[in-house]
Design a protein around this motif. Structure first.
Motif, PDB file in Angstrom:
ATOM      1  N   LEU A 118     -51.301   3.837  50.534  1.00  0.00           N
ATOM      2  CA  LEU A 118     -50.593   2.585  50.779  1.00  0.00           C
ATOM      3  C   LEU A 118     -49.549   2.408  49.686  1.00  0.00           C
ATOM      4  CD1 LEU A 118     -53.533   0.211  51.768  1.00  0.00           C
ATOM      5  CD2 LEU A 118     -51.869   1.312  53.278  1.00  0.00           C
ATOM      6  N   CYS A 119     -48.300   2.356  50.111  1.00  0.00           N
ATOM      7  CA  CYS A 119     -47.195   2.306  49.142  1.00  0.00           C
ATOM      8  C   CYS A 119     -46.419   0.994  49.191  1.00  0.00           C
ATOM      9  CB  CYS A 119     -46.210   3.448  49.406  1.00  0.00           C
ATOM     10  SG  CYS A 119     -46.944   5.090  49.491  1.00  0.00           S
ATOM     11  N   ASP A 120     -46.759   0.118  50.148  1.00  0.00           N
ATOM     12  CA  ASP A 120     -45.920  -1.045  50.422  1.00  0.00           C
ATOM     13  C   ASP A 120     -45.658  -1.927  49.200  1.00  0.00           C
ATOM     14  OD1 ASP A 120     -47.430  -0.030  52.625  1.00  0.00           O
ATOM     15  OD2 ASP A 120     -46.630  -1.653  53.836  1.00  0.00           O
ATOM     16  N   SER A 121     -46.718  -2.307  48.527  1.00  0.00           N
ATOM     17  CA  SER A 121     -46.561  -3.239  47.413  1.00  0.00           C
ATOM     18  C   SER A 121     -45.729  -2.623  46.294  1.00  0.00           C
ATOM     19  CB  SER A 121     -47.937  -3.661  46.878  1.00  0.00           C
ATOM     20  OG  SER A 121     -48.661  -2.515  46.440  1.00  0.00           O
ATOM     21  N   ILE A 122     -45.899  -1.324  46.079  1.00  0.00           N
ATOM     22  CA  ILE A 122     -45.138  -0.653  45.020  1.00  0.00           C
ATOM     23  C   ILE A 122     -43.663  -0.580  45.396  1.00  0.00           C
ATOM     24  CG2 ILE A 122     -44.829   1.513  43.774  1.00  0.00           C
ATOM     25  CD1 ILE A 122     -47.838   1.986  44.163  1.00  0.00           C
ATOM     26  N   ILE A 123     -43.382  -0.246  46.652  1.00  0.00           N
ATOM     27  CA  ILE A 123     -41.993  -0.163  47.109  1.00  0.00           C
ATOM     28  C   ILE A 123     -41.314  -1.514  46.993  1.00  0.00           C
ATOM     29  CG2 ILE A 123     -40.522   0.227  49.127  1.00  0.00           C
ATOM     30  CD1 ILE A 123     -42.517   2.362  50.027  1.00  0.00           C
ATOM     31  N   ALA A 130     -38.221  -2.560  44.668  1.00  0.00           N
ATOM     32  CA  ALA A 130     -36.995  -3.120  45.245  1.00  0.00           C
ATOM     33  C   ALA A 130     -36.585  -4.389  44.517  1.00  0.00           C
ATOM     34  CB  ALA A 130     -37.202  -3.396  46.730  1.00  0.00           C
ATOM     35  N   ARG A 131     -37.581  -5.235  44.159  1.00  0.00           N
ATOM     36  CA  ARG A 131     -37.263  -6.481  43.447  1.00  0.00           C
ATOM     37  C   ARG A 131     -36.762  -6.205  42.038  1.00  0.00           C
ATOM     38  NH1 ARG A 131     -42.111  -8.205  45.906  1.00  0.00           N
ATOM     39  NH2 ARG A 131     -43.271  -7.823  43.963  1.00  0.00           N
ATOM     40  N   SER A 132     -37.271  -5.131  41.428  1.00  0.00           N
ATOM     41  CA  SER A 132     -36.868  -4.835  40.044  1.00  0.00           C
ATOM     42  C   SER A 132     -35.546  -4.105  39.956  1.00  0.00           C
ATOM     43  CB  SER A 132     -37.950  -3.994  39.351  1.00  0.00           C
ATOM     44  OG  SER A 132     -38.029  -2.710  39.940  1.00  0.00           O
ATOM     45  N   SER A 133     -35.064  -3.594  41.093  1.00  0.00           N
ATOM     46  CA  SER A 133     -33.808  -2.834  41.087  1.00  0.00           C
ATOM     47  C   SER A 133     -32.632  -3.768  41.263  1.00  0.00           C
ATOM     48  CB  SER A 133     -33.814  -1.787  42.208  1.00  0.00           C
ATOM     49  OG  SER A 133     -34.837  -0.863  41.993  1.00  0.00           O
ATOM     50  N   LEU A 134     -32.510  -4.752  40.365  1.00  0.00           N
ATOM     51  CA  LEU A 134     -31.415  -5.709  40.406  1.00  0.00           C
ATOM     52  C   LEU A 134     -30.209  -5.141  39.677  1.00  0.00           C
ATOM     53  CD1 LEU A 134     -33.431  -8.941  39.580  1.00  0.00           C
ATOM     54  CD2 LEU A 134     -32.609  -8.185  41.818  1.00  0.00           C
ATOM     55  N   LEU A 140     -42.278   6.771  42.786  1.00  0.00           N
ATOM     56  CA  LEU A 140     -41.545   6.282  43.960  1.00  0.00           C
ATOM     57  C   LEU A 140     -40.231   5.609  43.570  1.00  0.00           C
ATOM     58  CD1 LEU A 140     -44.376   4.811  46.231  1.00  0.00           C
ATOM     59  CD2 LEU A 140     -43.225   7.027  46.417  1.00  0.00           C
ATOM     60  N   LYS A 141     -40.181   5.060  42.395  1.00  0.00           N
ATOM     61  CA  LYS A 141     -38.967   4.368  41.946  1.00  0.00           C
ATOM     62  C   LYS A 141     -37.820   5.344  41.709  1.00  0.00           C
ATOM     63  CE  LYS A 141     -37.423   0.836  38.653  1.00  0.00           C
ATOM     64  NZ  LYS A 141     -37.824  -0.038  37.515  1.00  0.00           N
ATOM     65  N   ALA A 142     -38.139   6.594  41.406  1.00  0.00           N
ATOM     66  CA  ALA A 142     -37.108   7.584  41.084  1.00  0.00           C
ATOM     67  C   ALA A 142     -36.624   8.355  42.305  1.00  0.00           C
ATOM     68  CB  ALA A 142     -37.631   8.560  40.048  1.00  0.00           C
ATOM     69  N   VAL A 161     -38.797   8.017  50.063  1.00  0.00           N
ATOM     70  CA  VAL A 161     -39.832   7.030  49.759  1.00  0.00           C
ATOM     71  C   VAL A 161     -40.316   6.329  51.017  1.00  0.00           C
ATOM     72  CG1 VAL A 161     -40.288   4.832  48.594  1.00  0.00           C
ATOM     73  CG2 VAL A 161     -39.052   6.652  47.394  1.00  0.00           C
ATOM     74  N   ASN A 162     -39.396   5.800  51.800  1.00  0.00           N
ATOM     75  CA  ASN A 162     -39.786   4.989  52.946  1.00  0.00           C
ATOM     76  C   ASN A 162     -40.386   5.820  54.073  1.00  0.00           C
ATOM     77  OD1 ASN A 162     -38.943   2.209  52.150  1.00  0.00           O
ATOM     78  ND2 ASN A 162     -36.972   3.234  51.926  1.00  0.00           N
ATOM     79  N   THR A 163     -39.907   7.034  54.250  1.00  0.00           N
ATOM     80  CA  THR A 163     -40.492   7.881  55.288  1.00  0.00           C
ATOM     81  C   THR A 163     -41.866   8.380  54.863  1.00  0.00           C
ATOM     82  OG1 THR A 163     -38.242   8.599  55.765  1.00  0.00           O
ATOM     83  CG2 THR A 163     -40.009   9.757  56.877  1.00  0.00           C
ATOM     84  N   PHE A 164     -42.006   8.737  53.595  1.00  0.00           N
ATOM     85  CA  PHE A 164     -43.319   9.126  53.090  1.00  0.00           C
ATOM     86  C   PHE A 164     -44.308   7.972  53.224  1.00  0.00           C
ATOM     87  CE2 PHE A 164     -46.317   9.037  49.500  1.00  0.00           C
ATOM     88  CZ  PHE A 164     -47.044  10.192  49.774  1.00  0.00           C
ATOM     89  N   SER A 165     -43.858   6.765  52.894  1.00  0.00           N
ATOM     90  CA  SER A 165     -44.728   5.595  53.000  1.00  0.00           C
ATOM     91  C   SER A 165     -45.185   5.383  54.435  1.00  0.00           C
ATOM     92  CB  SER A 165     -43.983   4.353  52.498  1.00  0.00           C
ATOM     93  OG  SER A 165     -44.742   3.191  52.713  1.00  0.00           O
TER      94      SER A 165
END
Length: 525
Positions: A424-429, A433-437, A402-404, A410-414
């Motif tokens: 359930l993809c919420d926590s991974i997304i 998002a937090r790691s994509s600084l 999902l990160k790639a 990603v969001n529509t699939f989720s």
């Protein structure tokens, strides 16, 4: 001797006279033809002026007897003096550029001549000379729509009787269309149309179908002619001749492999194979099989494996003529490959460079499932089939697919997966998002390099077709988006997710969100 020279020059003057009576022109041509075989290598040099004057005659619109005499002269000259064959061919290939030269009578006369040359002078590489002349005189991209139209029609006509070089002739046309396509993005075409509509608000309506974007207008014309050619040659009596269609498909797939697949982010030319595959399920299935073999082959360069995955996803999502069963079979193949890759990976951590093909295949799976989820989930056996895909294991893999993927995917699939209670993809997304600084760029010492929103540099080649004239061939076989936007709940309300979702919703125009199926049902049978 002087008297002979005077007669010769008078002969040249007569043959060059545009007002000369038709019967006299015919008589002169016949006289020259009778002596063409008598010319020796020594005296032919002295007659070049006369020969070239004859070759430059605008004979295609003259009396039929004159046309016959011209063809007779050209054939005799080419057979007795092969060094003139290229000149004969080029003189007539140039006529392809003339506006109005596509009229049926004139067109048929030129092709009668070329066919005669190729059938009677087989040992002189006539067909190769014809293809070389076509390549040399193909109109430049800046030439008019009419010249592109005339020339393209003629070249496609040549392909109907020059079977041994048809593949090359199709390649020449598609190569030119690709160059136009590279200069005619969807955004540029739509912007030009919008500007034209604004400027023409208070003027009389002009030709509705011709695009304001110049390269787009030329491409639209060529694509329409190419679509018509594909339909007509594969339906000679109104019904599909599958034997012919298979031959054309084979030639076109060769050109696709050589040219189209290697072009990144082109908008319209890929639809030539999309349209041809609509003629028969087996063609669509074979096309998907061809793409899948590309994806699975480690000998293929990664960038082409990724492109093949994008083509699979876009084809499954858009082609209306591909069955749901085939789509399910194809998605099962994608999922199985992904699971096997995860098991065999020696470095199961997120790495775009090392696992680029894996991420492209994962995005193809998520993208296709999202577009097709309504029909894929409505059958009685859908739940067990979806369970067999083991989507949760893919989403939670340490490779973190999902990160790639594109945020819109990603969001529509989720959202779809959550609605269908599949994954359930919420926590991974949110973790992604937090790691994509932002990170400091190693290339730019004075700035920041933010994580790209399209890390795979992905594209979907069968996104909406916006060429006015030729899209009439596509509309009926192009699957529109069948879903409804899913309400974004609080769990998805981060600014990044909301912006991505709004962007995706904005793209859900009638042409921007379609669906399609795939290929294995008849192969298995």
């Amino acid at each position: 001797m002087q008297q002979d020279r005077t007669i010769y020059e008078e002969f040249i003057s007569q043959i060059s006279d545009p007002d000369l009576e038709a019967t006299k022109v015919e008589q002169l041509l016949l006289e020259v033809s009778q002596n063409a075989t008598k010319l020796t290598s020594r005296n032919v040099e002295n007659c070049k002026d006369l020969i070239y004057r004859i070759l430059r005659l605008k004979w295609t619109n003259l009396d039929q007897n004159i046309a016959n005499a011209y063809i007779q002269f050209a054939n005799l000259l080419a057979s007795s003096h092969p060094e003139f064959e290229t000149d004969i061919i080029e003189a007539n290939i140039k006529s392809f550029l003339i506006t109005g030269a596509s009229e049926e009578v004139a067109q048929n006369r030129i092709h009668d001549l070329l066919l005669n040359l190729s059938s009677k002078n087989g040992l002189s590489n006539t067909e190769e000379k014809i293809t070389q002349a076509i390549t040399r005189y193909f109109p430049h991209m800046t030439k008019s729509v009419e010249q592109h139209e005339n020339f393209t029609k003629h070249v496609l006509k040549c392909s109907t009787y020059l079977a041994s070089v048809r593949e090359y002739l199709l390649e020449v046309i598609i190569d030119r269309m690709l160059k136009l396509d590279a200069r005619a993005s969807r955004e540029a075409i739509l912007e030009a149309e919008e500007n034209m509509e604004e400027s023409c608000t208070f003027t009389m309506e002009t030709e509705k179908n011709e695009l304001a974007h110049k390269e787009g207008a030329r491409l639209d014309c060529m694509m329409d002619i190419f679509f018509t050619y594909l339909h007509d040659i594969c339906h000679p009596e109104g019904d599909l001749d599958f034997a012919v269609a298979k031959v054309i498909y084979k030639d076109l797939l060769f050109v696709f492999d050589r040219l189209i697949l290697k072009m990144w982010k082109i908008c319209h030319v890929p639809f030539v194979i999309f349209y041809l595959c609509s003629f028969k399920d087996l063609l669509a299935e074979d096309f998907l099989d061809y793409l899948w073999k590309k994806v699975c082959s480690p000998q293929i360069e990664t960038v082409f494996r990724q492109a093949s995955a994008s083509y699979i996803a876009s084809f499954l999502a858009r082609a209306k003529y591909v069955s749901t069963k085939t789509c399910c079979n194809m998605l099962s193949l994608l999922a199985e490959w992904l699971h096997n890759y995860q098991l065999e990976s020696n470095e199961p951590e997120f790495d775009l460079h090392k696992h680029a093909t894996y991420y492209s295949v994962a995005q193809a799976l998520f993208y296709t499932f999202t577009f097709r989820h309504i029909e894929l989930c409505k059958s009685p056996s859908a739940r067990s089939w979806i369970h067999s895909l083991r989507l949760q294991a893919l989403v939670t893999s340490r490779l973190n697919p999902l990160k790639a993927c594109l945020p819109t995917v990603v969001n529509t699939f989720s959202s779809v997966a959550h609605q269908q209670q599949i994954v359930l993809c919420d926590s991974i997304i949110e973790r992604n998002a937090r790691s994509s600084l932002p990170v400091v760029s190693s290339k730019f010492s004075d700035g920041w390099l933010f994580t790209k929103s399209n890390p795979l540099d992905a594209f979907f080649p069968f996104d909406p077709y916006v060429l006015n004239r030729s899209k009439l061939r596509i509309n009926g076989i192009y699957r529109e988006y069948e879903g409804q936007p899913v309400v974004i709940k609080e769990r998805e309300s981060t600014e990044a997710i909301e912006e991505s979702w709004e962007s995706f919703k904005a793209s859900l125009s009638p042409m921007y969100c379609s669906t399609s199926p795939g290929y294995l049902n008849s192969i298995e049978n």
